[in-house]
Design a protein around this motif. Structure first.
Motif, PDB file in Angstrom:
ATOM      1  N   THR A  80      57.430  -0.703  21.371  1.00  0.00           N
ATOM      2  CA  THR A  80      57.095   0.378  20.438  1.00  0.00           C
ATOM      3  C   THR A  80      57.796   1.671  20.824  1.00  0.00           C
ATOM      4  O   THR A  80      58.325   2.400  19.973  1.00  0.00           O
ATOM      5  CB  THR A  80      55.569   0.590  20.420  1.00  0.00           C
ATOM      6  N   LYS A  81      57.810   1.963  22.124  1.00  0.00           N
ATOM      7  CA  LYS A  81      58.427   3.201  22.604  1.00  0.00           C
ATOM      8  C   LYS A  81      59.934   3.217  22.362  1.00  0.00           C
ATOM      9  O   LYS A  81      60.517   4.256  22.033  1.00  0.00           O
ATOM     10  CB  LYS A  81      58.128   3.376  24.090  1.00  0.00           C
ATOM     11  N   THR A  82      60.581   2.074  22.522  1.00  0.00           N
ATOM     12  CA  THR A  82      62.038   1.994  22.358  1.00  0.00           C
ATOM     13  C   THR A  82      62.453   1.635  20.930  1.00  0.00           C
ATOM     14  O   THR A  82      63.643   1.453  20.665  1.00  0.00           O
ATOM     15  CB  THR A  82      62.613   0.948  23.331  1.00  0.00           C
ATOM     16  N   HIS A  83      61.459   1.495  20.047  1.00  0.00           N
ATOM     17  CA  HIS A  83      61.718   1.162  18.647  1.00  0.00           C
ATOM     18  C   HIS A  83      62.480  -0.160  18.507  1.00  0.00           C
ATOM     19  O   HIS A  83      63.376  -0.309  17.674  1.00  0.00           O
ATOM     20  CB  HIS A  83      62.498   2.293  17.956  1.00  0.00           C
ATOM     21  N   ARG A  84      62.074  -1.137  19.357  1.00  0.00           N
ATOM     22  CA  ARG A  84      62.673  -2.462  19.305  1.00  0.00           C
ATOM     23  C   ARG A  84      61.716  -3.398  18.582  1.00  0.00           C
ATOM     24  O   ARG A  84      60.740  -3.895  19.161  1.00  0.00           O
ATOM     25  CB  ARG A  84      62.947  -2.961  20.712  1.00  0.00           C
ATOM     26  N   ALA A  85      61.984  -3.641  17.318  1.00  0.00           N
ATOM     27  CA  ALA A  85      61.108  -4.499  16.520  1.00  0.00           C
ATOM     28  C   ALA A  85      61.050  -5.914  17.081  1.00  0.00           C
ATOM     29  O   ALA A  85      60.002  -6.583  17.005  1.00  0.00           O
ATOM     30  CB  ALA A  85      61.580  -4.521  15.069  1.00  0.00           C
ATOM     31  N   ASP A  86      62.173  -6.397  17.650  1.00  0.00           N
ATOM     32  CA  ASP A  86      62.179  -7.750  18.195  1.00  0.00           C
ATOM     33  C   ASP A  86      61.235  -7.872  19.391  1.00  0.00           C
ATOM     34  O   ASP A  86      60.522  -8.879  19.534  1.00  0.00           O
ATOM     35  CB  ASP A  86      63.603  -8.154  18.589  1.00  0.00           C
ATOM     36  N   ILE A  87      61.208  -6.836  20.234  1.00  0.00           N
ATOM     37  CA  ILE A  87      60.295  -6.862  21.380  1.00  0.00           C
ATOM     38  C   ILE A  87      58.846  -6.764  20.915  1.00  0.00           C
ATOM     39  O   ILE A  87      57.966  -7.465  21.432  1.00  0.00           O
ATOM     40  CB  ILE A  87      60.634  -5.717  22.356  1.00  0.00           C
ATOM     41  N   VAL A  88      58.596  -5.916  19.936  1.00  0.00           N
ATOM     42  CA  VAL A  88      57.235  -5.768  19.409  1.00  0.00           C
ATOM     43  C   VAL A  88      56.738  -7.087  18.843  1.00  0.00           C
ATOM     44  O   VAL A  88      55.598  -7.514  19.111  1.00  0.00           O
ATOM     45  CB  VAL A  88      57.188  -4.664  18.337  1.00  0.00           C
ATOM     46  N   ASP A  89      57.565  -7.755  18.064  1.00  0.00           N
ATOM     47  CA  ASP A  89      57.163  -9.039  17.470  1.00  0.00           C
ATOM     48  C   ASP A  89      56.922 -10.087  18.556  1.00  0.00           C
ATOM     49  O   ASP A  89      55.974 -10.888  18.462  1.00  0.00           O
ATOM     50  CB  ASP A  89      58.227  -9.522  16.489  1.00  0.00           C
ATOM     51  N   ASP A  90      57.794 -10.112  19.546  1.00  0.00           N
ATOM     52  CA  ASP A  90      57.633 -11.078  20.637  1.00  0.00           C
ATOM     53  C   ASP A  90      56.335 -10.820  21.397  1.00  0.00           C
ATOM     54  O   ASP A  90      55.570 -11.762  21.672  1.00  0.00           O
ATOM     55  CB  ASP A  90      58.826 -10.977  21.585  1.00  0.00           C
ATOM     56  N   ALA A  91      56.069  -9.560  21.716  1.00  0.00           N
ATOM     57  CA  ALA A  91      54.842  -9.223  22.441  1.00  0.00           C
ATOM     58  C   ALA A  91      53.607  -9.535  21.611  1.00  0.00           C
ATOM     59  O   ALA A  91      52.606 -10.042  22.133  1.00  0.00           O
ATOM     60  CB  ALA A  91      54.856  -7.747  22.826  1.00  0.00           C
ATOM     61  N   ALA A  92      53.662  -9.252  20.309  1.00  0.00           N
ATOM     62  CA  ALA A  92      52.516  -9.534  19.435  1.00  0.00           C
ATOM     63  C   ALA A  92      52.222 -11.029  19.386  1.00  0.00           C
ATOM     64  O   ALA A  92      51.052 -11.449  19.386  1.00  0.00           O
ATOM     65  CB  ALA A  92      52.782  -8.982  18.039  1.00  0.00           C
ATOM     66  N   ALA A  93      53.279 -11.841  19.346  1.00  0.00           N
ATOM     67  CA  ALA A  93      53.078 -13.291  19.330  1.00  0.00           C
ATOM     68  C   ALA A  93      52.443 -13.768  20.632  1.00  0.00           C
ATOM     69  O   ALA A  93      51.546 -14.631  20.628  1.00  0.00           O
ATOM     70  CB  ALA A  93      54.419 -13.989  19.100  1.00  0.00           C
ATOM     71  N   LEU A  94      52.891 -13.213  21.739  1.00  0.00           N
ATOM     72  CA  LEU A  94      52.309 -13.574  23.032  1.00  0.00           C
ATOM     73  C   LEU A  94      50.838 -13.171  23.111  1.00  0.00           C
ATOM     74  O   LEU A  94      49.996 -13.909  23.643  1.00  0.00           O
ATOM     75  CB  LEU A  94      53.094 -12.899  24.158  1.00  0.00           C
ATOM     76  N   LEU A  95      50.526 -12.003  22.579  1.00  0.00           N
ATOM     77  CA  LEU A  95      49.138 -11.533  22.605  1.00  0.00           C
ATOM     78  C   LEU A  95      48.245 -12.378  21.712  1.00  0.00           C
ATOM     79  O   LEU A  95      47.079 -12.637  22.050  1.00  0.00           O
ATOM     80  CB  LEU A  95      49.085 -10.064  22.176  1.00  0.00           C
ATOM     81  N   ASP A  96      48.760 -12.830  20.574  1.00  0.00           N
ATOM     82  CA  ASP A  96      47.979 -13.709  19.702  1.00  0.00           C
ATOM     83  C   ASP A  96      47.683 -15.034  20.394  1.00  0.00           C
ATOM     84  O   ASP A  96      46.564 -15.563  20.305  1.00  0.00           O
ATOM     85  CB  ASP A  96      48.728 -13.951  18.393  1.00  0.00           C
ATOM     86  N   ALA A  97      48.687 -15.567  21.084  1.00  0.00           N
ATOM     87  CA  ALA A  97      48.477 -16.815  21.810  1.00  0.00           C
ATOM     88  C   ALA A  97      47.462 -16.620  22.937  1.00  0.00           C
ATOM     89  O   ALA A  97      46.618 -17.494  23.191  1.00  0.00           O
ATOM     90  CB  ALA A  97      49.808 -17.316  22.369  1.00  0.00           C
ATOM     91  N   LEU A  98      47.538 -15.464  23.595  1.00  0.00           N
ATOM     92  CA  LEU A  98      46.576 -15.173  24.655  1.00  0.00           C
ATOM     93  C   LEU A  98      45.163 -15.086  24.101  1.00  0.00           C
ATOM     94  O   LEU A  98      44.217 -15.621  24.692  1.00  0.00           O
ATOM     95  CB  LEU A  98      46.956 -13.859  25.342  1.00  0.00           C
ATOM     96  N   ALA A  99      45.011 -14.435  22.955  1.00  0.00           N
ATOM     97  CA  ALA A  99      43.684 -14.294  22.346  1.00  0.00           C
ATOM     98  C   ALA A  99      43.089 -15.658  22.026  1.00  0.00           C
ATOM     99  O   ALA A  99      41.889 -15.893  22.223  1.00  0.00           O
ATOM    100  CB  ALA A  99      43.777 -13.441  21.089  1.00  0.00           C
ATOM    101  N   ASP A 100      43.905 -16.574  21.539  1.00  0.00           N
ATOM    102  CA  ASP A 100      43.415 -17.926  21.248  1.00  0.00           C
ATOM    103  C   ASP A 100      43.055 -18.662  22.532  1.00  0.00           C
ATOM    104  O   ASP A 100      42.081 -19.419  22.577  1.00  0.00           O
ATOM    105  CB  ASP A 100      44.472 -18.719  20.482  1.00  0.00           C
ATOM    106  N   GLY A 101      43.832 -18.424  23.582  1.00  0.00           N
ATOM    107  CA  GLY A 101      43.598 -19.133  24.835  1.00  0.00           C
ATOM    108  C   GLY A 101      42.351 -18.695  25.576  1.00  0.00           C
ATOM    109  O   GLY A 101      41.786 -19.479  26.338  1.00  0.00           O
ATOM    110  N   VAL A 102      41.912 -17.477  25.364  1.00  0.00           N
ATOM    111  CA  VAL A 102      40.738 -16.974  26.087  1.00  0.00           C
ATOM    112  C   VAL A 102      39.520 -16.861  25.173  1.00  0.00           C
ATOM    113  O   VAL A 102      38.553 -16.176  25.507  1.00  0.00           O
ATOM    114  CB  VAL A 102      41.037 -15.600  26.728  1.00  0.00           C
ATOM    115  N   ARG A 103      39.578 -17.541  24.051  1.00  0.00           N
ATOM    116  CA  ARG A 103      38.489 -17.434  23.066  1.00  0.00           C
ATOM    117  C   ARG A 103      37.133 -17.754  23.679  1.00  0.00           C
ATOM    118  O   ARG A 103      36.128 -17.084  23.399  1.00  0.00           O
ATOM    119  CB  ARG A 103      38.777 -18.380  21.897  1.00  0.00           C
ATOM    120  N   ASP A 104      37.080 -18.797  24.508  1.00  0.00           N
ATOM    121  CA  ASP A 104      35.801 -19.229  25.074  1.00  0.00           C
ATOM    122  C   ASP A 104      35.696 -18.908  26.566  1.00  0.00           C
ATOM    123  O   ASP A 104      34.914 -19.529  27.285  1.00  0.00           O
ATOM    124  CB  ASP A 104      35.633 -20.745  24.864  1.00  0.00           C
TER     125      ASP A 104
END
Length: 460
Positions: A282-306
């Motif tokens: 976000t700070k460097t205005h790199r949309a590719d990094i933002v999308d990659d990080a968001a995907a990783l965070l979504d996967a993490l959220a699913d993995g720690v659901r329980d």
């Protein structure tokens, strides 16, 4: 374009005046394409590593590592249970900053290949504990950074808030992290000297035929500072099989009080690396990094659901736990205690008679103003061994107790363990020792197998 090993080796003489380079080869591990690296062989038999920066970030790391390695004085190095690279000098390779250090030979193992159990995993834990045992003066004397627990907590809180403000972090993760930030009990730790950038490739191994893989060197000191010891254990989220064994090895070797919340903070810091990546994008205005990080965070959220980051049992305050425990105790659970002396070997008459050696048990107290000459003369005192009456009484008591014990043994009043029970205990203990030895052998074989897969990945 990457520089050749021969080009890099030629620059060693500028960093080490008087050194004669007789050979050069590529650095086959720990380069990860972030540096231009080479190993130079010197005429005196030494081998040194030269790493040249490829961008501003790697240049900053080399500058930080230069300070850290020089902070490791001879006295500090003696305290470490392994070797650390020695600083030999700095030089410019074109416009790039380059650092020359000694080479630590050995093997490295990827996170996923570190086996659980005794061996490599526990050796890593002991090595990390060795870093944390260094005196704070090593860092302070070099002017390196220092963070208190409160400062570490404030940095984590700020990172969570900045990541949540991007709108790309799920509510589940935001709540999970904020609960951890606000949980006072996990932030009561003592700041220590930390490696700061530890990961699996930081540890260089040699295989000992008797005790298995041992850490002989640690590399990558650019993060040397004072801070949260959990920082050096956060990478274990990528080594789930070995994590418990690393923590076990750390706990056995640590010189400080146990920190029960250490694994919790380590896991939190590991999860926040994704948040840090998102904030960077976000700070460097790199949309590719933002999308990659968001995907990783979504996967993490699913993995720690329980999965709770902080076990629910830890969320109750100590006072609430104590009150709950008291409420669960029955009102008459503890019987009234009778503190009187019960013994058939105690006859007050034998110890305190009406003579001058003790108080008269049956004597009445004198009236006010009157003086009882008998009781005034009869002052209490300890019985002396030479008193024949006492010696006789003691001998009689001892004989009586011995006879009582013999009677109890004859009548079965005293329970002795059956010989078969003792044999079963010995057999169980022997079986447990054999099981432990088998586990250690399995762990050593697994570690050696991992080394064989990585024999081409030495710290060269």
């Amino acid at each position: 374009m990457a520089r050749s090993p021969f080009t890099l080796a030629a620059a060693v003489t500028a960093a080490m005046p008087g050194a004669e380079v007789v050979g050069a080869r590529a650095l086959t591990a720990n380069g990860d394409a972030r540096f231009d690296s080479a190993v130079a062989s010197l005429a005196d038999g030494r081998e040194v590593v030269l790493r040249a920066a490829t961008d501003e970030e790697t240049a900053g790391e080399l500058a930080a590592e230069s300070l850290a390695l020089r902070a490791l004085t001879a006295g500090a190095r003696e305290m470490l249970p392994f070797d650390a690279p020695e600083y030999h000098g700095e030089v410019r390779v074109g416009e790039a900053r380059a650092l020359v250090t000694s080479l630590i030979r050995g093997f490295q193992v990827a996170e996923a290949d570190i086996p659980a159990g005794p061996g490599a995993a526990e050796a890593i834990g002991a090595a990390i504990a060795g870093v944390h045992a260094l005196p704070a003066s090593v860092v302070r004397g070099a002017g390196l950074s220092e963070r208190t627990p409160a400062e570490v907590r404030a940095e984590v809180r700020e990172l969570v808030d900045r990541a949540a403000a991007t709108g790309r972090v799920s509510a589940r993760l935001t709540v999970r992290w904020r609960e951890a930030v606000e949980a006072d009990e996990i932030w009561h730790f003592e700041s220590t000297v930390i490696l700061g950038a530890a990961h699996a490739a930081s540890f260089v191994f040699e295989d000992d035929e008797l005790v298995g893989p041992q850490v002989v060197g640690v590399i990558g000191w650019h993060g040397l500072s004072i801070g949260d010891p959990a920082t050096d254990l956060a990478w274990l989220s990528s080594a789930p099989d070995a994590a418990d064994s690393v923590h076990l090895g750390y706990g056995r070797s640590a010189l400080r009080s146990p920190d029960a919340a250490l694994p919790i903070r380590a896991r939190l810091l590991a999860e926040l690396e994704f948040a840090r990546w998102l904030v960077h994008g976000t700070k460097t205005h790199r949309a590719d990094i933002v999308d990659d990080a968001a995907a990783l965070l979504d996967a993490l959220a699913d993995g720690v659901r329980d999965e709770d980051l902080i076990p629910r049992a830890r969320r109750t305050s100590d006072v609430d736990e104590a009150m709950s425990a008291l409420d669960s105790v029955p009102a008459h659970a503890v019987p009234a205690a009778d503190t009187s002396m019960h013994t058939d070997a105690y006859d007050p008459g034998e110890f305190y008679g009406a003579d001058t050696r003790g108080y008269d048990i049956g004597a009445s107290e004198p009236e006010d103003g009157a003086v009882d000459t008998a009781t005034t003369a009869a002052q209490p005192r300890l019985f002396e061994p030479e008193d024949p009456d006492v010696e006789e009484t003691a001998a009689d008591d001892t004989a009586a107790r011995g006879a009582s014990a013999d009677d109890d043994l004859a009548t079965g009043a005293i329970d002795l363990p059956e010989p078969s029970m003792l044999i079963e205990d010995v057999a169980a203990h022997t079986e447990a020792q054999q099981h432990r030895a088998a586990e250690e052998e399995d762990a050593q074989r697994a570690a050696r197998a991992a080394f064989q897969r990585w024999t081409n990945s030495s710290s060269e």
